[in-house]
Design an enzyme around this catalytic site. Sequence first.
Site, PDB file in Angstrom:
ATOM      1  N   GLU A  36      12.646   0.204   2.279  1.00 37.83           N
ATOM      2  CA  GLU A  36      11.664  -0.592   3.398  1.00 37.83           C
ATOM      3  C   GLU A  36      10.947  -0.346   3.782  1.00 37.83           C
ATOM      4  OE1 GLU A  36      11.923  -3.550   3.216  1.00 37.83           O
ATOM      5  OE2 GLU A  36      14.398  -3.839   2.676  1.00 37.83           O
ATOM      6  N   CYS A  42       6.374  -1.029  11.528  1.00 32.51           N
ATOM      7  CA  CYS A  42       6.512  -1.240  10.225  1.00 32.51           C
ATOM      8  C   CYS A  42       5.834  -2.510   9.767  1.00 32.51           C
ATOM      9  CB  CYS A  42       7.451  -1.267   9.544  1.00 32.51           C
ATOM     10  SG  CYS A  42       8.756  -2.334   9.504  1.00 32.51           S
TER      11      CYS A  42
END
Length: 471
Positions: free
Chosen positions: A218, A252
Site C-alpha cells: 500500500e 497517503c
Amino acid sequence: MLPTDTPASALSSMLTRQRDAHHRKPFPDWPSRADRLKALRALLTENETTICDTINADFGCRPTEEVRLLELFPALSSIDHALRHGRRWMRPRRRFADVWFMPARTELIAQPLGVIGIIVPWNYPLYLAIGPLTDALAAGNHAMVKMSEYTPHFSALLAKLVARYFPAGEVRVVTGDASIAQAFSALPFDHLLFTGSTTVGRQVMRAAADNLTPVTLELGGKSPAIIGPGARFAHAVERIVYGKSVNAGQTCIAPDYVLLPRARVEEFIHTARRVFTRMFPNFADHAPYASIINERQYRRLLDLRDRSVAQGAIAHALADVQDDARRRLPLTLLTDVVDDAAVMREEIFGPLLPLVPYDSLDAALEYIAMRPHPLALYLFETDRTAQRKVLRYSQAGGVTINDTLYHVAQHRLPFGGVGASGMGAYHGEVGFRTFSKMKPVFRQSRLNGIALLNPPYGKRFQRMLKLLIRH
C-alpha cells in the site's frame, strides 16, 4: 522512558514461536478467531484515552478528535464488521464441477496462511496497524507487527498492550529503526503487508523476494482531485480543503494536486481561504490542527514550497501563521507551478496543494494518464456522462466522487493501489481472502466415467477425446 527496541537477533526466534503456535492449531474455529478479535477490540476501548494522548505526544500536536474519528472509529468499525461477517467468510464455497466431470463436486476452502508480517507507517499508526491485523486474525492467522520509529511512544504503548491482551505466540509488536525494519521484511513470512512510500516499498519487495514471500504493498503517489465543469464548486473546494487538512495532509490518500477549469483558479483560492478559516478559526491559538511529525519532515515540506516559489510559483497560505516551534504549517495553495518542480514529481505528504488549471476535461484526463497511477482519485462532477468518462479513462487504486477520502472507510470495498501506488488489497472480506489461501478441492464421485480416458489410448479413447475437444 521508552523500552528498548526489539533486537534484530530476536526476530527469527519470534517468528519461529509464532509459526510453532500456528502449526499446533492451523485452522482455528470461528469462536477462537472471534475471541482474538474481541481481545483486539478491548485493547482499543479500554485504553482509548492513553492511545490518543500517546499519539499526540509523538506528533507534538495531534487533535484527539482526529485520532478518534480517523483512527479509533475505523479500527473499531473494521473489527465489528469482521465479527458480524467472519463466520460466513469462513464457509467453504461449493461449486459444481465442469460438466464433463459431473457428478463430482468442487469447493474453495479459506485456509489460514500462517504468520503475517505487517509494516506500519507513522502517519496513522493506530488504524494502519489494527486494520490489517483485524483481517489477518479474522482469517485465522498469527501476526507480527513492525511499528514506525517515528512514533516511538505509541509504538512502545502498542507493544505493551498487545503483550497484555494476546499470548506471545499469537500477536507480537516489533519496535526499532530502519535496520530493524529491513531485518523484519527479510523474514520468511507467509504474507507481508507494507504501507509506506514507493521507494521503501521497492526495498521491501526485494527483501521479500528472497523468500518468495507474497506481498501486499500500500504505497502512495500523487492523488489528483478533478473539479469537473459540472461540479458544485463551493462543495468541491470544501471537501478538498478537508481532505488535505486533516492530519495536516499527512495522509497517503490526501489530494496531492487539483485539476480545475482555468477560469476558476482565483475563485478556488478565495473560497478555500474562507473554508479553512471556518474549519480552523484562531489558527495561531492552538486550533485543532496536527503538527508535522518531526523536524525532518517539516523542513522537507518547507523546502518543497520554497523551491517551487523560486521557480516562479506563487504560494497562498490559508492562514497567516507558520509555527516553526510546533511544526504547524497551514494549508498552502500553489499556483503557476512548473511541471518539473519537485512538488509536482514527489508525493507531498503535507499541507501543500498545487492548483493545475485545465482547458477541457479531456486535457485533465490526459494529464493524469501521463503520470504514474495514483492511490486515489477524486472527482467532483454532477454530470453522469462525465463521471463515466473519468472512471473509464483513468486508472487509480480507488475513487471517491463528490467527496474525498471516504472510499477507504468502506468495509465492502477493497483498499489497494495499482502500478506505482501498490499491489494487492485488503479491508473486510477482501482482506480475509488476502490473508487466506483459497484452497481448491475437487471431490470425485464414487460413480464417474473418468476411466474412459485411461490408457491404452485406443479407439474408445479417441472418440471420447474428439467429443471433448468438439464441445
